[in-house]
Scaffold this active site. Sequence first.
Site, PDB file in Angstrom:
ATOM      1  N   GLU A 116       0.825  -1.211   0.000  1.00  0.00           N
ATOM      2  CA  GLU A 116       0.000   0.000   0.000  1.00  0.00           C
ATOM      3  C   GLU A 116       0.860   1.263   0.000  1.00  0.00           C
ATOM      4  O   GLU A 116       0.485   2.275  -0.604  1.00  0.00           O
ATOM      5  CB  GLU A 116      -0.939  -0.016   1.198  1.00  0.00           C
ATOM      6  CG  GLU A 116      -2.021  -1.082   1.064  1.00  0.00           C
ATOM      7  CD  GLU A 116      -2.967  -1.116   2.242  1.00  0.00           C
ATOM      8  OE1 GLU A 116      -4.172  -0.878   2.049  1.00  0.00           O
ATOM      9  OE2 GLU A 116      -2.494  -1.387   3.365  1.00  0.00           O
ATOM     10  N   GLU A 136      -4.079  -9.482   3.654  1.00  0.00           N
ATOM     11  CA  GLU A 136      -4.746  -9.092   4.899  1.00  0.00           C
ATOM     12  C   GLU A 136      -5.942  -9.961   5.284  1.00  0.00           C
ATOM     13  O   GLU A 136      -6.098 -10.296   6.474  1.00  0.00           O
ATOM     14  CB  GLU A 136      -5.168  -7.614   4.833  1.00  0.00           C
ATOM     15  CG  GLU A 136      -4.038  -6.619   5.000  1.00  0.00           C
ATOM     16  CD  GLU A 136      -3.383  -6.226   3.687  1.00  0.00           C
ATOM     17  OE1 GLU A 136      -2.693  -5.203   3.643  1.00  0.00           O
ATOM     18  OE2 GLU A 136      -3.568  -6.972   2.686  1.00  0.00           O
TER      19      GLU A 136
END
Length: 253
Positions: A116, A136
Amino acid sequence: MTAGSHRASYDTLLVEERTDRVVVTLHRPEARNAISGRMITELHEVCAQLERTPKLLLLTGHGGVFAGGADISELVKRGRDEALQGINSRLFERVRRLPMPTLAAVDGWALGGGAELAYACDLRLAGADAVFGNPEPGLGILAAAGACWRLPELVGESVAKQVLLAGRNLDARAAHAAGLVIDVVPAEELVREAHALLDRMARSSATALRLTKLVVDSPGAHPVADDLAQAVLFESEDKKDRMTRFLDRRSRI
């Protein structure tokens, strides 16, 4: 370290300040450069510096790894209140909004928060061993620091869902095919090629780069934004000098 540069002291980063750029290396070798609370704080300090004195940013990782994700030993202790603080997402959005272009030079793993952070940069250059992924959901959470909306903008909804829902990792070739990275280069040439790319950008007008980025990133872009930015540039001496040199060179051909 090049002439005219100096290094600032941080715990989790190696930071080299040059005349036209800042080079930041994520440096937590004991944890595959995992993004900790301390690293977040130090990256905010770098952002503050770049907001005060705009320069190009090169972001890379130490030891053949970009960042193996957020620090799970810290994440496991975070609850609802920490999630609402947007600890990682606020930093990554700040990186996204830096005034001058940013480049992530990625080799090895760029997972979770590491991916990210790379997505938040304007450009990404990959070493041959680069791997992007967002695992995640396997840890019971989601990629909540920008990947769920930023990755579809970068690679399209289909590829983004393959990464975010199906757990697909994008190796360097796949990332290049998807348009996530500008190029793939041998790992040993990654930093040199990253600097060559920044050198090319540095030859452009800094003000033109800043205003171009501002217009490109503006929500609901409008021709008026183009006109206003161009009006500023048209009045600059830099623009007149550059165009005069261009016309002089052409007249000699």
